[in-house]
Motif scaffolding. Structure first.
Motif, PDB file in Angstrom:
ATOM      1  N   THR A 108       0.845  -1.195   0.000  1.00  0.00           N
ATOM      2  CA  THR A 108       0.000   0.000   0.000  1.00  0.00           C
ATOM      3  C   THR A 108       0.879   1.243   0.000  1.00  0.00           C
ATOM      4  N   PRO A 109       0.667   2.178  -0.928  1.00  0.00           N
ATOM      5  CA  PRO A 109       1.500   3.381  -0.964  1.00  0.00           C
ATOM      6  C   PRO A 109       1.181   4.349   0.168  1.00  0.00           C
ATOM      7  N   MET A 110       2.227   4.984   0.679  1.00  0.00           N
ATOM      8  CA  MET A 110       2.111   6.081   1.639  1.00  0.00           C
ATOM      9  C   MET A 110       2.966   7.216   1.086  1.00  0.00           C
ATOM     10  N   VAL A 111       2.358   8.355   0.833  1.00  0.00           N
ATOM     11  CA  VAL A 111       3.038   9.479   0.186  1.00  0.00           C
ATOM     12  C   VAL A 111       2.999  10.686   1.114  1.00  0.00           C
ATOM     13  N   LEU A 112       4.168  11.194   1.484  1.00  0.00           N
ATOM     14  CA  LEU A 112       4.263  12.371   2.343  1.00  0.00           C
ATOM     15  C   LEU A 112       4.209  13.622   1.482  1.00  0.00           C
ATOM     16  N   GLN A 113       3.241  14.492   1.741  1.00  0.00           N
ATOM     17  CA  GLN A 113       3.106  15.724   0.985  1.00  0.00           C
ATOM     18  C   GLN A 113       4.367  16.573   1.064  1.00  0.00           C
ATOM     19  N   GLY A 114       4.564  17.382   0.037  1.00  0.00           N
ATOM     20  CA  GLY A 114       5.636  18.362   0.086  1.00  0.00           C
ATOM     21  C   GLY A 114       5.409  19.329   1.229  1.00  0.00           C
ATOM     22  N   PRO A 115       6.478  19.874   1.824  1.00  0.00           N
ATOM     23  CA  PRO A 115       6.327  20.717   3.012  1.00  0.00           C
ATOM     24  C   PRO A 115       5.488  21.963   2.774  1.00  0.00           C
ATOM     25  N   CYS A 129      -6.242  -0.400   1.763  1.00  0.00           N
ATOM     26  CA  CYS A 129      -5.023  -0.335   2.579  1.00  0.00           C
ATOM     27  C   CYS A 129      -4.712  -1.659   3.257  1.00  0.00           C
ATOM     28  N   HIS A 130      -3.447  -2.031   3.225  1.00  0.00           N
ATOM     29  CA  HIS A 130      -2.938  -3.161   4.005  1.00  0.00           C
ATOM     30  C   HIS A 130      -3.007  -2.789   5.490  1.00  0.00           C
ATOM     31  N   PRO A 131      -3.202  -3.743   6.399  1.00  0.00           N
ATOM     32  CA  PRO A 131      -3.230  -3.432   7.836  1.00  0.00           C
ATOM     33  C   PRO A 131      -1.981  -2.696   8.328  1.00  0.00           C
ATOM     34  N   ALA A 132      -0.874  -2.818   7.593  1.00  0.00           N
ATOM     35  CA  ALA A 132       0.336  -2.110   8.005  1.00  0.00           C
ATOM     36  C   ALA A 132       0.133  -0.599   8.032  1.00  0.00           C
ATOM     37  N   VAL A 133      -0.742  -0.080   7.175  1.00  0.00           N
ATOM     38  CA  VAL A 133      -0.978   1.363   7.148  1.00  0.00           C
ATOM     39  C   VAL A 133      -1.562   1.835   8.475  1.00  0.00           C
ATOM     40  N   ASP A 134      -2.542   1.112   8.995  1.00  0.00           N
ATOM     41  CA  ASP A 134      -3.122   1.467  10.285  1.00  0.00           C
ATOM     42  C   ASP A 134      -2.080   1.355  11.394  1.00  0.00           C
ATOM     43  N   PHE A 135      -1.209   0.347  11.293  1.00  0.00           N
ATOM     44  CA  PHE A 135      -0.139   0.184  12.283  1.00  0.00           C
ATOM     45  C   PHE A 135       0.758   1.419  12.313  1.00  0.00           C
ATOM     46  N   TYR A 136       1.186   1.888  11.132  1.00  0.00           N
ATOM     47  CA  TYR A 136       2.081   3.049  11.100  1.00  0.00           C
ATOM     48  C   TYR A 136       1.350   4.337  11.441  1.00  0.00           C
TER      49      TYR A 136
END
Length: 230
Positions: A108-115, A129-136
């Motif tokens: 599952t992708p996680m993308v941090l917005q530009g500042p 979403c994979h359960p890992a997303v909720d974990f993080y």
């Protein structure tokens, strides 16, 4: 140890350095920072945090004024209002290509917005979403608020991202780490490298910079040698 009289700047990490394990500045630490400033020495925050995660508030508490080095050197932001003064970007097309590789791996992708856009971590809708997303999201609660986009395709339109990762189980993250490492002009990391988390993992790419490279640029701007920085 260097002669204190030769030190012209002090660079302070935040977590695990400036703060106690409970997240506070100890009185003796605050007194030490005041003493350093009283000597006319520059003090700069140099952290892996995003600006929105309490960096400005902490600077006001310590009466610091120099722009902060944030996101592990990927950006420099004004302490007063978070204005982005400089930013390291990934090569054009990297986000789209990384998202393709993440999808192929089943992560599952996680993308941090530009500042300049904020500090949200953007993910697909919950049902994708994979359960890992909720974990993080729980692990990093408060540092980067997680935001579910309307569709997985919306992630490719996020501008000026400084971090993109694929989250899944530990083995999936390791395999994805091997693939992402072939992308040009980026640095690659994965959560399993320190062995602390075994069930879930992520592999990520970011601009090829560190707090150390950003601090070297700070030294040049202020006419200071690295040997004069503590």
């Amino acid at each position: 140890a260097p002669d204190p009289d030769t030190i012209r700047a002090v660079a302070l990490d935040i977590d695990g350095t400036l703060l106690t394990p409970e997240g506070h500045v100890a009185p003796r630490t605050a007194a030490a920072v005041r003493a350093v400033l009283g000597r006319g020495v520059l003090v700069v925050l140099c952290t892996g945090r995003g600006y929105a995660y309490g960096v400005g508030q902490l600077a006001r508490e310590l009466r610091l004024h120099l722009p902060a080095i944030v996101r592990n050197g990927a950006a420099v932001q004004d302490l007063a209002d978070g204005r982005v003064l400089s930013q390291r970007r990934m090569p054009p097309g990297t986000l789209a290509r990384a998202l393709e590789l993440i999808a192929t791996a089943g992560a599952t992708p996680m993308v941090l917005q530009g500042p300049a856009q904020g500090d949200a971590m953007c993910t697909p809708p919950p049902e994708h979403c994979h359960p890992a997303v909720d974990f993080y999201a729980r692990l990093w609660g408060g540092e980067s608020p997680f935001r579910h986009e309307a569709s997985p395709d919306a992630l490719v339109a996020i501008e000026d991202t400084t971090w993109v990762a694929g989250a899944g189980d530990h083995g999936m993250a390791h395999d994805l780490y091997q693939v992402l490492g072939h992308l040009p002009g980026v640095a690659v990391a994965w959560s399993g490298s320190d062995g602390r988390v075994r069930e879930f993992g992520f592999a990520a790419v970011k601009p090829p910079c560190t707090k150390a490279t950003a601090l070297a640029e700070f030294a040049v701007r202020h006419g200071i040698g690295l040997q004069q920085i503590m």
